[in-house]
Design an enzyme around this catalytic site. Structure first.
Site, short mmCIF file in Angstrom:
data_model
loop_
_atom_site.label_atom_id
_atom_site.label_comp_id
_atom_site.label_asym_id
_atom_site.label_seq_id
_atom_site.Cartn_x
_atom_site.Cartn_y
_atom_site.Cartn_z
N ARG A 1 1.18 -1.53 0.13
CA ARG A 1 0.04 0.17 -0.15
C ARG A 1 0.81 0.95 -0.02
O ARG A 1 1.79 1.36 1.23
CB ARG A 1 -0.70 0.02 0.89
N HIS B 1 -2.18 2.83 6.67
CA HIS B 1 -2.78 2.53 6.72
C HIS B 1 -4.41 2.57 6.56
O HIS B 1 -4.99 1.70 6.19
CB HIS B 1 -2.85 1.60 8.45
N TYR C 1 7.95 4.71 10.30
CA TYR C 1 8.27 3.19 9.74
C TYR C 1 8.06 2.29 8.38
O TYR C 1 9.08 1.19 8.10
CB TYR C 1 7.24 2.29 10.83
#
Length: 368
Positions: free
Chosen positions: A267, A271, A281
């Protein structure tokens, strides 16, 4: 020592894991690397698949913008996952059932859900869950992995009714760590139901990297414990995803039971739009590497090589998508607002006494 030499659990595990090689038909350059597996899709069907993928990318971009403007509620970006979502759905029939996760709204739309309904669902409006007759699908599941158990049940219903249809569901890599994941595939395998379980392995369960979620070399191999077929595919390759899903569907309707498909994808966005920051991250190098695998770029190159796609065609699809999205959000804006009391009235024929006081309180506020 002799007995130990003849039997090694470590060797058995390695032997199993080595069997799960990634299926790929188109490489990152849009070149066919597995000619024998190229699906028998007509030129028109190939163009339609690309059209849907481009349209879905525009939907992601516009939905992200609408969310930032405060005109949408919950939204999970889909850019990068068009092949795993749209190509898998493209292998289905209208009578099949789709049980999506919260990132899988595009499949619902291509299965017949009006775009306005999708926008209302994002806003939490009850009308977003009122699906038109003939749209064989459930609303996007928010509980991680719960759709796997539901899919096993829906598929069992299809089998008992003698339907030549399947139930398909989706979850992310994080969903495979849930108990519902194992319960769903185990039940489906035990009863040989016509189900297709798709894992969209986009490398992160929110911010937790795939390698910290499971020691298993692949997620596809988790099918072994349930006694069902499992396959890992290049989730950025539309043709590979289509072939894997179509094969799973063909076997399911013949009574050969369920399949687990792990699609390796990515993606590009966060999120969800609810505050997640992927730069905390993920590295820019990682993002850059996956951008080179973009399913739209790959498929575009393939179709251009067959003289089936042009820049002008793509621009036409983009403009049409923008107009359809604009009309749908306008219609959503014109829908009567949902009220607290209205929701309570829908939930209860007779209001419980412990909620009656709250009902009167909100009724007073809404009348002002």
């Amino acid at each position: 020592m002799a007995a130990q030499d003849k039997f090694s659990p470590v060797d058995v595990l390695s032997e199993v894991e080595e069997k799960f090689e990634m299926l790929q038909i188109l490489n990152e350059k849009g070149e066919v690397v597995n000619e024998d597996l190229v699906p028998d899709l007509s030129d028109d069907e190939l163009v339609e698949l690309m059209t849907r993928m481009v349209w879905t990318r525009v939907l992601d971009e516009r939905s992200t913008a609408l969310n930032r403007q405060g005109r949408l509620g919950f939204f999970a970006p889909t850019a990068g996952q068009e092949a795993s979502q749209i190509a898998s759905h493209y292998a289905l029939s209208e009578g099949d059932y789709v049980l999506p996760g919260y990132r899988d709204v595009p499949q619902l739309i291509w299965h017949g859900l009006p775009l306005t309904k999708a926008f209302l669902f994002s806003r939490g409006h009850y009308k977003g869950n009122q699906f038109p007759e003939g749209v064989n699908a459930l609303s996007p599941q928010i509980i991680i992995g719960a759709q796997y158990v539901q899919t096993a049940g829906v598929a069992l219903g299809l089998k008992k009714r003698g339907k030549e249809n399947v139930a398909i569901t989706y979850t992310g890599d994080g969903g495979t760590s849930q108990g519902d994941f194992y319960e769903g595939i185990n039940f489906a395998g035990a009863y040989d139901v016509p189900a297709i379980f798709v894992i969209q392995n986009n490398n992160y369960a929110i911010s937790t990297p795939r390698e910290l979620q499971s020691k298993a070399k692949t997620l596809a191999q988790k099918a072994v414990a349930a006694g069902i077929p499992g396959i890992q595919v290049d989730g950025m390759d539309p043709l590979a995803v289509y072939v894997a899903t179509k094969d799973a569907r063909d076997r399911a309707v013949k009574g050969e039971g369920p399949t687990l498909i792990e699609a390796l994808t990515y993606r590009y966005g966060p999120h969800t739009m609810a505050g997640d920051d992927p730069t905390r991250y993920r590295t820019s190098d990682e993002d850059s590497d996956w951008e080179k695998k973009d399913p739209l770029v790959r498929f575009r190159t393939y179709l251009e090589g067959k003289d089936l796609w042009t820049k002008e065609q793509e621009e036409e699809v983009i403009e049409k998508a923008k107009e359809e999205i604009k009309a749908a959000i306008k219609e959503a804006d014109a829908t009567e607002k949902q009220t607290v009391t209205g929701l309570m009235e829908l939930m209860y024929d007779e209001m419980p006494s412990n909620l009656q006081e709250q009902y009167e309180y909100y009724k007073g506020k809404e009348s002002k």
